[in-house]
Motif scaffolding. Structure first.
Motif, PDB file in Angstrom:
ATOM      1  N   LYS A  23       0.712   1.185  -9.347  1.00  0.00           N
ATOM      2  CA  LYS A  23      -0.451   1.484 -10.195  1.00  0.00           C
ATOM      3  C   LYS A  23      -0.566   2.997 -10.407  1.00  0.00           C
ATOM      4  O   LYS A  23      -0.351   3.779  -9.495  1.00  0.00           O
ATOM      5  N   TYR A  82       0.837  -1.204   0.000  1.00  0.00           N
ATOM      6  CA  TYR A  82       0.000   0.000   0.000  1.00  0.00           C
ATOM      7  C   TYR A  82       0.869   1.251   0.000  1.00  0.00           C
ATOM      8  O   TYR A  82       0.651   2.174   0.784  1.00  0.00           O
ATOM      9  N   TYR A  86      -0.284   4.486  -6.753  1.00  0.00           N
ATOM     10  CA  TYR A  86      -0.861   3.826  -5.585  1.00  0.00           C
ATOM     11  C   TYR A  86      -0.610   2.318  -5.679  1.00  0.00           C
ATOM     12  O   TYR A  86      -0.268   1.805  -6.747  1.00  0.00           O
ATOM     13  N   ASP A  87      -0.774   1.638  -4.572  1.00  0.00           N
ATOM     14  CA  ASP A  87      -0.511   0.186  -4.523  1.00  0.00           C
ATOM     15  C   ASP A  87       0.842  -0.141  -5.146  1.00  0.00           C
ATOM     16  O   ASP A  87       0.948  -1.072  -5.959  1.00  0.00           O
ATOM     17  N   SER A 144       1.981   4.637  -1.779  1.00  0.00           N
ATOM     18  CA  SER A 144       1.479   5.626  -2.734  1.00  0.00           C
ATOM     19  C   SER A 144       2.459   6.789  -2.799  1.00  0.00           C
ATOM     20  O   SER A 144       3.282   6.984  -1.898  1.00  0.00           O
ATOM     21  N   SER A 167      -7.584  -1.333  -1.828  1.00  0.00           N
ATOM     22  CA  SER A 167      -6.503  -0.366  -1.971  1.00  0.00           C
ATOM     23  C   SER A 167      -6.591   0.698  -0.884  1.00  0.00           C
ATOM     24  O   SER A 167      -7.691   1.030  -0.427  1.00  0.00           O
ATOM     25  N   TRP A 168      -5.439   1.204  -0.509  1.00  0.00           N
ATOM     26  CA  TRP A 168      -5.402   2.285   0.476  1.00  0.00           C
ATOM     27  C   TRP A 168      -4.548   3.421  -0.072  1.00  0.00           C
ATOM     28  O   TRP A 168      -3.331   3.277  -0.224  1.00  0.00           O
ATOM     29  N   PHE A 169      -5.203   4.518  -0.397  1.00  0.00           N
ATOM     30  CA  PHE A 169      -4.510   5.718  -0.835  1.00  0.00           C
ATOM     31  C   PHE A 169      -5.427   6.909  -0.592  1.00  0.00           C
ATOM     32  O   PHE A 169      -6.618   6.742  -0.300  1.00  0.00           O
TER      33      PHE A 169
END
Lengths: 108, 122
Positions: free
Chosen positions: A55, A34, A51-52, A36, B106-108
């Motif tokens: 991605k 996780y 992100y991730d 980002s 997902s975490w953002f």
């Protein structure tokens, strides 16, 4: 949690590639996918770039790419452009968020 | 499009209180976690707190735990941050931001509002 470690600054000429590292621990960067990355121009709000780990949100140029190895994540900007000059922050989620110390990218 | 507009910032004396608000539009507010992040003048980003879509799960940074309270009103599409016992080191631009979607893997944090400045000074 302690802030993730980033270099204070990196620089490159237009068209070159630069890579920003982001070092954490096995409890954050190394333990979860996780990670980002955020771009922040002076006086503006941060913008999500990756992100991730790797991605790209829609609208972000494919010149931006992310990766991770162990406890260190990286953001690479290929084909550096003038508008890429900004501050960049990594971020890891592990139940809560922790940001990196920030890196100033200068386009020479 | 998604819009987040913060309000409530200003000058407050040490030990004082302030309540920040964030008006959200352009998305289904009740489907998302929401976060507050701050940035002291000339410094980096510091995550402050997040709240789950229903409000049942809340986390705080250690630096604000016991002094700040995050809350939300899904009927009003609004996020809040009640800040008590303010200190000089709480001086920062406070950003409201959309967090993870309900049931997302997902975490953002995206997008972010433009921020509101809180200055703690006598």
């Amino acid at each position: 949690q302690s802030a993730l470690t980033q270099p204070r600054s990196v620089s490159g000429s237009p068209g070159q590639s630069v890579t920003i590292s982001c070092t954490g621990t096995s409890s954050d960067v190394g333990g979860y996918n996780y990670v980002s990355w955020y771009q922040q121009h002076p006086g503006k709000a941060p913008k999500l770039m990756i992100y991730d780990v790797s991605k790209r949100p829609s609208g972000v140029p494919d010149r931006f790419s992310g990766s991770k190895s162990g406890n260190t994540a990286s953001l690479t900007i290929s084909g550096l452009q003038a508008e890429d000059e900004a501050d960049y922050y990594c971020c890891s989620y592990a139940g809560s968020y922790v940001f990196g110390t920030g890196t100033k990218v200068t386009v020479l | 499009q998604v819009q987040l507009v913060e309000s409530g910032g200003g000058l407050v004396k040490p030990g004082g209180s302030l309540r920040l608000s964030c008006a959200a539009s352009g998305f289904t507010f009740s489907d998302y976690y929401m976060s507050w992040i701050r940035q002291a003048p000339g410094k980096g980003l510091e995550w402050v707190s997040y709240i789950s879509s229903s409000g049942s799960t809340i986390y705080y940074a250690d630096s604000v735990k016991g002094r700040f309270t995050i809350s939300r009103d899904n009927a009003k599409n609004s996020l809040y941050l009640q800040m008590n016992s303010l200190r000089a080191e709480d001086t920062a631009v406070y950003y409201c931001a959309r967090d993870s979607a309900l049931y997302s893997s997902s975490w953002f944090i995206s997008p972010w509002g433009q921020g509101t400045l809180v200055t703690v000074s006598s």
